[in-house]
Design an enzyme around this catalytic site. Structure first.
Site, PDB file in Angstrom:
ATOM      1  N   ASP A 112       0.866  -1.178   0.000  1.00 17.25           N
ATOM      2  CA  ASP A 112       0.000   0.000   0.000  1.00 17.25           C
ATOM      3  C   ASP A 112       0.906   1.232   0.000  1.00 17.25           C
ATOM      4  O   ASP A 112       1.883   1.286   0.760  1.00 17.25           O
ATOM      5  CB  ASP A 112      -0.867   0.043   1.251  1.00 17.25           C
ATOM      6  N   HIS A 121       5.027  -7.347   0.236  1.00 20.37           N
ATOM      7  CA  HIS A 121       4.684  -8.655  -0.310  1.00 20.37           C
ATOM      8  C   HIS A 121       5.305  -8.845  -1.692  1.00 20.37           C
ATOM      9  O   HIS A 121       5.729  -7.887  -2.339  1.00 20.37           O
ATOM     10  CB  HIS A 121       3.163  -8.799  -0.375  1.00 20.37           C
ATOM     11  N   SER A 179       8.204   3.801   4.762  1.00 22.91           N
ATOM     12  CA  SER A 179       9.411   4.157   4.043  1.00 22.91           C
ATOM     13  C   SER A 179       9.167   4.027   2.555  1.00 22.91           C
ATOM     14  O   SER A 179       8.122   4.431   2.060  1.00 22.91           O
ATOM     15  CB  SER A 179      10.596   3.309   4.496  1.00 22.91           C
TER      16      SER A 179
END
Length: 288
Positions: free
Chosen positions: A91, A148, A254
């Protein structure tokens, strides 16, 4: 001096590693009601959507780090099943993306930086990606902090690259040269259907930790030398991950940089700078 210039000057002046490590210790502390209160304030300040979290009650989390790395509810991020589609690994929001030209990546308008420097300085690690594609995705404090796999892959190498800890928000990206190649980072290189895929997890101010699922906490402590680990890509000790599986996490937000080789996959036309990304949604298509 403008406010933006003052903010950049402060980035250069402040002891970023010291601040980040202190914040890391505080984030790991289990302070009961105080921790819960601070988490609630954080949720309000950054408008965190807790309805997607597996545990939406702030009191569930014993420390800030548990909250930062909170899992999502089952089904909150469906993974596109089409084997030809490379998905968003996190995200966040796309900072920059495009072609790797003459070994350079775009950091911001008017600012390029070296892919070889980003990957730790080894020419052999860089060569497979020359002429390929890259994408930089920024994770804001409100975002889900786990990273992921965008495609099935088998880990072949991990590199720890020491560096600074500048903030990685849009302001610093526009004003600090070589930002992503000067910050502390962890590089993971996977063998995939499209050839080598690099996933670079870039540290930043108050990012207390970068972890991978195979090595645990890679940083801190901060090192002063580049270290690399090679992994078998065949046999029972190979570390193979499916598209959508977790590969790492940040304790606070980050940036992730992706890179792959020439003529292997094309970024979809609707993917542009500032595009909001959601884990599991289409990002690129593997060439036929």
């Amino acid at each position: 001096m403008s406010l933006d210039k003052f903010k950049i000057a402060m980035q250069y002046a402040m002891p970023k590693h010291f601040i980040s490590r202190v914040v890391g210790k505080l984030a790991a502390a289990k302070a009961g009601v105080l921790t819960t209160t601070l988490i609630k304030l954080f949720i309000k300040q950054y408008k965190v959507d807790m309805s997607e979290a597996k545990h939406p009650d702030p009191a569930h989390y014993e420390s800030f780090n548990e909250f930062f790395t909170r899992p999502l509810k089952d089904g909150a991020r469906p993974i596109v099943a089409d084997s030809d589609i490379i998905i968003h690994p996190v995200d966040g929001a796309i900072s920059q993306l495009g072609d790797i030209v003459d070994g350079q990546l775009i950091q911001a308008k008017g600012h390029d930086y070296s892919l070889q420097a980003l990957l730790g300085g080894n020419k052999d690690d860089t060569t497979p990606f020359l002429g390929g594609k890259f994408a930089t995705i920024y994770l804001a404090p409100k975002d889900y902090h786990r990273i992921h796999m965008p495609i099935d892959g088998t880990l072949s190498k991990m590199i720890y690259v020491p560096g600074d800890l500048f903030s990685v928000n849009p302001l610093t990206a526009q004003n600090v040269p070589n930002l992503f190649a000067r910050n502390e980072r962890v590089v993971a290189i996977f063998e995939t259907e499209i050839g080598p895929l690099a996933m670079v997890l870039v540290g930043a101010t108050i990012v207390a930790s970068i972890e991978t699922i195979w090595a645990g906490t890679v940083t801190p402590p901060a090192g002063s030398d580049v270290f690399s680990w090679n992994y078998p890509t065949k046999g029972e000790n190979a570390i193979s991950l499916k598209k959508g599986e977790e590969m790492g996490r940040f304790k606070l937000g980050s940036t992730v940089v992706l890179a792959w080789g020439d003529d292997k996959a094309d970024i979809l036309d609707d993917q542009l700078p500032e595009t909001v990304t959601r884990l599991g949604t289409p990002f690129a298509k593997i060439d036929d």
